[in-house]
Design a protein around this motif. Structure first.
Motif, mmCIF file in Angstrom:
data_model
loop_
_atom_site.group_PDB
_atom_site.id
_atom_site.type_symbol
_atom_site.label_atom_id
_atom_site.label_comp_id
_atom_site.label_asym_id
_atom_site.label_seq_id
_atom_site.Cartn_x
_atom_site.Cartn_y
_atom_site.Cartn_z
ATOM 1 N N PRO A 62 47.079 67.954 35.536
ATOM 2 C CA PRO A 62 48.390 67.186 36.398
ATOM 3 C C PRO A 62 49.391 67.533 35.367
ATOM 4 C CG PRO A 62 47.241 66.285 37.301
ATOM 5 C CD PRO A 62 46.213 67.280 36.287
ATOM 6 N N THR A 63 48.472 66.594 34.402
ATOM 7 C CA THR A 63 49.439 65.930 33.346
ATOM 8 C C THR A 63 49.612 65.813 32.085
ATOM 9 O OG1 THR A 63 49.378 63.393 33.741
ATOM 10 C CG2 THR A 63 51.145 64.554 34.913
ATOM 11 N N PRO A 64 49.926 65.658 30.492
ATOM 12 C CA PRO A 64 48.931 65.681 29.550
ATOM 13 C C PRO A 64 48.224 64.619 29.150
ATOM 14 C CG PRO A 64 51.745 65.886 29.289
ATOM 15 C CD PRO A 64 51.566 65.840 30.807
ATOM 16 N N ASP A 65 48.622 63.013 29.525
ATOM 17 C CA ASP A 65 47.856 62.281 29.724
ATOM 18 C C ASP A 65 46.162 62.206 30.506
ATOM 19 O OD1 ASP A 65 49.525 62.094 32.354
ATOM 20 O OD2 ASP A 65 48.334 59.927 32.271
ATOM 21 N N VAL A 66 46.624 62.574 31.429
ATOM 22 C CA VAL A 66 45.090 63.101 31.898
ATOM 23 C C VAL A 66 44.586 64.156 30.602
ATOM 24 C CG1 VAL A 66 43.783 64.367 33.908
ATOM 25 C CG2 VAL A 66 46.085 63.020 34.621
ATOM 26 N N VAL A 67 44.820 65.345 31.035
ATOM 27 C CA VAL A 67 44.545 66.834 29.889
ATOM 28 C C VAL A 67 43.944 65.871 28.100
ATOM 29 C CG1 VAL A 67 44.456 67.699 28.046
ATOM 30 C CG2 VAL A 67 46.200 67.856 31.015
ATOM 31 N N GLU A 68 44.313 64.940 27.717
ATOM 32 C CA GLU A 68 44.310 63.977 26.907
ATOM 33 C C GLU A 68 42.771 63.179 26.562
ATOM 34 O OE1 GLU A 68 45.931 61.774 22.557
ATOM 35 O OE2 GLU A 68 46.482 61.056 24.516
ATOM 36 N N ARG A 69 42.905 62.704 28.253
ATOM 37 C CA ARG A 69 41.374 61.606 28.122
ATOM 38 C C ARG A 69 40.679 62.447 29.291
ATOM 39 N NH1 ARG A 69 43.843 59.506 32.825
ATOM 40 N NH2 ARG A 69 43.037 60.336 34.396
ATOM 41 N N VAL A 70 40.437 63.863 29.352
ATOM 42 C CA VAL A 70 39.609 64.274 30.064
ATOM 43 C C VAL A 70 38.646 65.062 28.888
ATOM 44 C CG1 VAL A 70 39.150 66.645 31.606
ATOM 45 C CG2 VAL A 70 40.107 64.114 32.570
ATOM 46 N N LEU A 71 39.813 65.783 27.828
ATOM 47 C CA LEU A 71 39.428 66.830 26.786
ATOM 48 C C LEU A 71 38.521 66.137 25.744
ATOM 49 C CD1 LEU A 71 42.413 69.943 27.000
ATOM 50 C CD2 LEU A 71 39.645 69.934 27.969
ATOM 51 N N LEU A 72 39.624 64.488 25.287
ATOM 52 C CA LEU A 72 39.768 64.342 24.185
ATOM 53 C C LEU A 72 38.240 62.371 24.487
ATOM 54 C CD1 LEU A 72 42.665 65.360 22.205
ATOM 55 C CD2 LEU A 72 39.946 66.222 22.206
ATOM 56 N N GLY A 73 39.005 62.213 25.524
ATOM 57 C CA GLY A 73 37.998 60.896 25.975
ATOM 58 C C GLY A 73 37.056 60.498 25.585
ATOM 59 N N ALA A 74 36.689 58.905 25.450
ATOM 60 C CA ALA A 74 35.395 58.911 26.293
ATOM 61 C C ALA A 74 34.879 59.384 27.501
ATOM 62 C CB ALA A 74 35.280 57.476 25.649
ATOM 63 N N GLY A 75 33.367 60.494 27.201
ATOM 64 C CA GLY A 75 33.019 60.826 28.199
ATOM 65 C C GLY A 75 33.556 62.392 28.511
ATOM 66 N N GLY A 76 34.326 62.606 27.592
ATOM 67 C CA GLY A 76 35.398 63.900 27.754
ATOM 68 C C GLY A 76 34.527 64.937 27.440
ATOM 69 N N VAL A 77 35.547 66.454 27.379
ATOM 70 C CA VAL A 77 34.583 67.823 27.173
ATOM 71 C C VAL A 77 34.800 67.931 25.600
ATOM 72 C CG1 VAL A 77 35.050 70.196 26.893
ATOM 73 C CG2 VAL A 77 35.550 68.518 29.004
ATOM 74 N N VAL A 78 35.164 66.713 24.547
ATOM 75 C CA VAL A 78 34.785 66.813 23.247
ATOM 76 C C VAL A 78 33.466 66.347 22.866
ATOM 77 C CG1 VAL A 78 35.424 64.456 23.423
ATOM 78 C CG2 VAL A 78 35.482 66.493 21.277
ATOM 79 N N GLU A 79 33.025 65.422 23.541
ATOM 80 C CA GLU A 79 31.259 65.337 23.776
ATOM 81 C C GLU A 79 30.354 66.054 23.790
ATOM 82 O OE1 GLU A 79 31.105 61.372 25.367
ATOM 83 O OE2 GLU A 79 32.784 60.384 23.742
ATOM 84 N N GLY A 80 30.800 67.055 24.619
ATOM 85 C CA GLY A 80 30.138 68.254 24.992
ATOM 86 C C GLY A 80 28.769 69.088 24.044
ATOM 87 N N GLY A 81 27.656 68.996 24.582
ATOM 88 C CA GLY A 81 26.583 69.752 22.894
ATOM 89 C C GLY A 81 27.018 70.888 22.731
ATOM 90 N N ARG A 82 27.415 71.886 23.758
ATOM 91 C CA ARG A 82 27.259 73.514 24.041
ATOM 92 C C ARG A 82 28.527 74.672 23.892
ATOM 93 N NH1 ARG A 82 23.469 77.329 27.418
ATOM 94 N NH2 ARG A 82 24.326 78.933 27.191
ATOM 95 N N VAL A 83 29.619 73.859 24.331
ATOM 96 C CA VAL A 83 30.704 74.124 24.311
ATOM 97 C C VAL A 83 31.511 74.509 22.778
ATOM 98 C CG1 VAL A 83 32.344 71.812 24.269
ATOM 99 C CG2 VAL A 83 34.067 74.214 25.096
ATOM 100 N N ARG A 84 31.793 75.732 22.670
ATOM 101 C CA ARG A 84 32.518 76.209 21.467
ATOM 102 C C ARG A 84 34.035 76.330 21.517
ATOM 103 N NH1 ARG A 84 28.979 73.926 19.899
ATOM 104 N NH2 ARG A 84 31.155 73.528 18.889
ATOM 105 N N VAL A 85 34.411 77.030 23.302
ATOM 106 C CA VAL A 85 35.838 77.104 22.962
ATOM 107 C C VAL A 85 36.652 76.203 24.018
ATOM 108 C CG1 VAL A 85 37.625 78.941 23.426
ATOM 109 C CG2 VAL A 85 36.110 79.569 22.139
ATOM 110 N N VAL A 86 37.400 76.162 24.609
ATOM 111 C CA VAL A 86 38.433 74.908 25.537
ATOM 112 C C VAL A 86 39.791 75.833 25.286
ATOM 113 C CG1 VAL A 86 39.426 72.950 26.132
ATOM 114 C CG2 VAL A 86 37.478 72.814 25.383
ATOM 115 N N VAL A 87 40.106 75.858 26.763
ATOM 116 C CA VAL A 87 41.587 76.815 26.665
ATOM 117 C C VAL A 87 41.950 75.484 27.904
ATOM 118 C CG1 VAL A 87 42.014 78.753 28.181
ATOM 119 C CG2 VAL A 87 40.158 78.677 27.140
ATOM 120 N N ASP A 88 43.096 74.703 27.669
ATOM 121 C CA ASP A 88 44.011 74.296 28.752
ATOM 122 C C ASP A 88 44.907 74.902 29.255
ATOM 123 O OD1 ASP A 88 44.717 72.153 29.998
ATOM 124 O OD2 ASP A 88 46.127 71.239 27.827
ATOM 125 N N HIS A 89 44.674 75.383 30.693
ATOM 126 C CA HIS A 89 45.838 75.707 31.170
ATOM 127 C C HIS A 89 47.191 75.168 31.529
ATOM 128 C CE1 HIS A 89 43.938 79.688 31.469
ATOM 129 N NE2 HIS A 89 42.900 78.956 31.881
#
Length: 297
Positions: free
Chosen positions: A67-94
């Motif tokens: 819903p909002t930029p702060d949620v996107v930043e937390r989910v994608l880049l924060g602790a426990g976020g997608v950025v810490e995943g070991g398999r992901v190669r592309v992230v798409v923000d809709h």
């Protein structure tokens, strides 16, 4: 081998998009704080992950619709976020976050060897349900080529608007600003006509057969507003958020935003009256109250 897909954010839009991916045969890993929304996708064949990082550990391509930029930043880049995943190669923000956030996300993910695409959507809940969304994608060309078949599962018009991160977000803000401003301007004009004695149905029918027709007059006013359903499917608080983003980004770009600033005030007024969780078409009621008449067939 087909890419495994992650999907984070199973709200009004995301749940339909994820369902389309499943129907197209993709293996989909989902994550949402709403247990019922996640469970519904699991019954359709999705695998649930309890954290965003787990999605990044499980999927090659991760889509987010939040819903909002702060949620996107937390989910994608924060602790426990997608950025810490070991398999992901592309992230798409809709999500609709604005170009500044899209560039920030792309830079942070890029530092970890993960490509980022900003791919906001147009078409509303109805388009998500029908699989006919417009998808406006900014970012790396190779990443776009890899993700294009994924977008086609729920998009009818899918366009790579440029390789510069954030260009998809720019186009989405242009779209939403135009819809909001046109809705306010057209409502004001229609209310003048009704106040002066024209029948609302006749007025809207003729307007929509004339040079002033627009999405606002054809779909919003003649549909959601005139029927008094107010059911376009986009929340008031989200539309106001997009107006605020537009103003911030237009100022940063040195572009005039007089109309946007005025339009935002009507959404501010609707929010102040407690309609933040209501459909954004209810903003018309602010003008109706001033005019003393309603746009109703």
């Amino acid at each position: 081998m087909q890419d495994k897909i992650g999907f984070i954010g199973l709200g009004a839009m995301g749940r339909h998009m994820a369902a389309h991916l499943l129907r197209k045969g993709h293996e989909v890993f989902v994550c949402d704080t709403n247990d019922a929304a996640a469970a519904a996708l699991v019954t359709q064949g999705a695998v649930r992950c309890d954290t965003a990082r787990r999605v990044g550990d499980s999927a090659d391509i991760v889509l987010a619709c939040l819903p909002t930029p702060d949620v996107v930043e937390r989910v994608l880049l924060g602790a426990g976020g997608v950025v810490e995943g070991g398999r992901v190669r592309v992230v798409v923000d809709h999500s609709t976050t604005g170009p500044s956030m899209a560039r920030h996300v792309a830079e942070r993910l890029g530092a970890q060897g993960i490509a980022a695409l900003d791919a906001p959507l147009a078409g509303g809940v109805a388009g998500a349900e029908a699989g006919t969304l417009s998808v406006m994608v900014g970012g790396d060309a190779a990443a776009y080529a890899r993700c294009a078949p994924v977008f086609q599962a729920f998009g009818r018009k899918v366009v790579h608007v440029g390789t510069q991160p954030g260009l998809g977000q720019v186009l989405k803000l242009v779209n939403n600003m135009t819809v909001g401003a046109t809705l306010i301007a057209t409502s004001e004009a229609v209310l003048f006509g009704i106040k002066s004695g024209l029948d609302a149905g006749v007025l809207l029918d003729m307007l929509n057969a004339s040079t002033a027709r627009s999405f606002a007059s054809e779909s919003l006013l003649a549909g959601a507003v005139a029927s008094r359903r107010f059911d376009f499917g986009f929340r008031m608080d989200l539309m106001r958020k997009d107006m605020r983003l537009y103003l911030q980004e237009a100022e940063a770009a040195g572009a005039p935003a007089f109309t946007t600033a005025l339009t935002k005030q009507f959404f501010d007024q609707a929010m102040a009256s407690g309609q933040g969780a209501e459909d954004m078409t209810r903003v018309v009621q602010v003008l109706e109250q001033l005019a003393g008449v309603s746009i109703a067939r």
